[in-house]
Design a protein around this motif. Structure first.
Motif, PDB file in Angstrom:
ATOM      1  N   ARG A 150      -7.809  -0.321 -21.093  1.00 40.44           N
ATOM      2  CA  ARG A 150      -9.137  -0.745 -20.630  1.00 40.44           C
ATOM      3  C   ARG A 150      -9.780   0.340 -19.776  1.00 40.44           C
ATOM      4  N   ARG A 151      -8.973   0.937 -18.868  1.00 40.39           N
ATOM      5  CA  ARG A 151      -9.499   1.931 -17.941  1.00 40.39           C
ATOM      6  C   ARG A 151      -8.363   2.877 -17.553  1.00 40.39           C
ATOM      7  N   VAL A 152      -8.690   4.146 -17.355  1.00 42.96           N
ATOM      8  CA  VAL A 152      -7.726   5.147 -16.905  1.00 42.96           C
ATOM      9  C   VAL A 152      -8.022   5.441 -15.439  1.00 42.96           C
ATOM     10  N   HIS A 153      -6.984   5.309 -14.617  1.00 44.13           N
ATOM     11  CA  HIS A 153      -7.117   5.528 -13.176  1.00 44.13           C
ATOM     12  C   HIS A 153      -6.197   6.652 -12.737  1.00 44.13           C
ATOM     13  N   ALA A 154      -6.418   7.117 -11.529  1.00 48.25           N
ATOM     14  CA  ALA A 154      -5.521   8.073 -10.881  1.00 48.25           C
ATOM     15  C   ALA A 154      -4.975   7.407  -9.626  1.00 48.25           C
ATOM     16  N   THR A 173      -4.548   2.685  -6.718  1.00 48.87           N
ATOM     17  CA  THR A 173      -5.255   3.796  -7.355  1.00 48.87           C
ATOM     18  C   THR A 173      -6.199   4.430  -6.338  1.00 48.87           C
ATOM     19  N   LEU A 174      -6.791   5.540  -6.698  1.00 46.70           N
ATOM     20  CA  LEU A 174      -7.742   6.196  -5.795  1.00 46.70           C
ATOM     21  C   LEU A 174      -8.982   5.343  -5.562  1.00 46.70           C
ATOM     22  N   CYS A 175      -9.263   4.409  -6.487  1.00 49.05           N
ATOM     23  CA  CYS A 175     -10.414   3.519  -6.308  1.00 49.05           C
ATOM     24  C   CYS A 175     -10.019   2.207  -5.627  1.00 49.05           C
ATOM     25  N   GLY A 176      -8.730   2.055  -5.293  1.00 47.97           N
ATOM     26  CA  GLY A 176      -8.290   0.896  -4.536  1.00 47.97           C
ATOM     27  C   GLY A 176      -7.647  -0.236  -5.317  1.00 47.97           C
ATOM     28  N   LYS A 177      -7.483  -0.082  -6.628  1.00 49.39           N
ATOM     29  CA  LYS A 177      -6.861  -1.153  -7.421  1.00 49.39           C
ATOM     30  C   LYS A 177      -5.340  -1.106  -7.285  1.00 49.39           C
ATOM     31  N   ASP A 178      -4.726  -2.273  -7.367  1.00 47.82           N
ATOM     32  CA  ASP A 178      -3.274  -2.402  -7.317  1.00 47.82           C
ATOM     33  C   ASP A 178      -2.668  -1.809  -8.599  1.00 47.82           C
ATOM     34  N   THR A 179      -1.651  -0.984  -8.467  1.00 49.92           N
ATOM     35  CA  THR A 179      -1.033  -0.344  -9.633  1.00 49.92           C
ATOM     36  C   THR A 179       0.127  -1.148 -10.216  1.00 49.92           C
ATOM     37  N   PHE A 180       0.466  -2.280  -9.614  1.00 44.44           N
ATOM     38  CA  PHE A 180       1.634  -3.052 -10.030  1.00 44.44           C
ATOM     39  C   PHE A 180       1.652  -3.354 -11.527  1.00 44.44           C
ATOM     40  N   ALA A 181       0.545  -3.814 -12.082  1.00 44.55           N
ATOM     41  CA  ALA A 181       0.511  -4.202 -13.493  1.00 44.55           C
ATOM     42  C   ALA A 181       0.051  -3.070 -14.409  1.00 44.55           C
ATOM     43  N   MET A 182      -0.131  -1.880 -13.860  1.00 39.46           N
ATOM     44  CA  MET A 182      -0.581  -0.748 -14.671  1.00 39.46           C
ATOM     45  C   MET A 182       0.619   0.017 -15.204  1.00 39.46           C
ATOM     46  N   VAL A 211     -12.397   6.552 -18.493  1.00 41.06           N
ATOM     47  CA  VAL A 211     -11.943   7.025 -17.189  1.00 41.06           C
ATOM     48  C   VAL A 211     -12.709   6.280 -16.098  1.00 41.06           C
ATOM     49  N   CYS A 212     -11.986   5.842 -15.082  1.00 43.19           N
ATOM     50  CA  CYS A 212     -12.605   5.160 -13.944  1.00 43.19           C
ATOM     51  C   CYS A 212     -13.521   6.142 -13.214  1.00 43.19           C
ATOM     52  N   PRO A 213     -14.799   5.832 -13.119  1.00 44.71           N
ATOM     53  CA  PRO A 213     -15.720   6.764 -12.450  1.00 44.71           C
ATOM     54  C   PRO A 213     -15.419   6.914 -10.960  1.00 44.71           C
ATOM     55  N   ASP A 214     -14.899   5.878 -10.335  1.00 40.95           N
ATOM     56  CA  ASP A 214     -14.588   5.967  -8.908  1.00 40.95           C
ATOM     57  C   ASP A 214     -13.389   6.879  -8.668  1.00 40.95           C
ATOM     58  N   CYS A 215     -12.348   6.765  -9.489  1.00 47.33           N
ATOM     59  CA  CYS A 215     -11.198   7.674  -9.363  1.00 47.33           C
ATOM     60  C   CYS A 215     -11.629   9.109  -9.638  1.00 47.33           C
ATOM     61  N   ALA A 216     -12.436   9.299 -10.662  1.00 52.45           N
ATOM     62  CA  ALA A 216     -12.921  10.645 -10.999  1.00 52.45           C
ATOM     63  C   ALA A 216     -13.719  11.251  -9.857  1.00 52.45           C
ATOM     64  N   ALA A 217     -14.537  10.440  -9.194  1.00 52.41           N
ATOM     65  CA  ALA A 217     -15.341  10.927  -8.086  1.00 52.41           C
ATOM     66  C   ALA A 217     -14.456  11.370  -6.918  1.00 52.41           C
TER      67      ALA A 217
END
Length: 92
Positions: free
Chosen positions: A30-34, A49-58, A82-88
């Motif tokens: 669905r989305r790629v995060h860092a 993630t860098l945008c604040g999402k929980d990585t547990f289920a990723m 790609v998540c625009p917030d992580c990219a930023a």
């Protein structure tokens, strides 16, 4: 910034979608995060993630060496998701 881990936020399971996608994944990305690496564990994903999402289920991406200086931090085939917030965060 320290090392990052690329993580995939997967689509929710869909009962009508029984076969895997052409990439061999059971659920589409669905989305790629860092995410930063976990403290003291350079290959483990940190809790957010860098945008604040929980990585547990990723799912963490396979580690691959960068092919060229200046190559994107994410696999090219996932550029549209790609998540625009992580990219930023990475760009700053």
């Amino acid at each position: 910034m320290g090392e990052i881990v690329v993580v995939y936020e997967l689509d929710k399971p869909n009962a009508t979608h029984a076969s895997p996608d052409p990439g061999g994944e059971e659920r589409p990305v669905r989305r790629v995060h860092a995410a930063p690496t976990a403290p003291g564990a350079p290959t483990a994903t940190g809790p957010r993630t860098l945008c604040g999402k929980d990585t547990f289920a990723m799912r963490a991406a396979s580690r691959t060496s960068s092919e060229a200086l200046g190559a994107p931090w994410y696999p090219a085939r996932y550029a549209p998701v790609v998540c625009p917030d992580c990219a930023a965060v990475i760009e700053t």
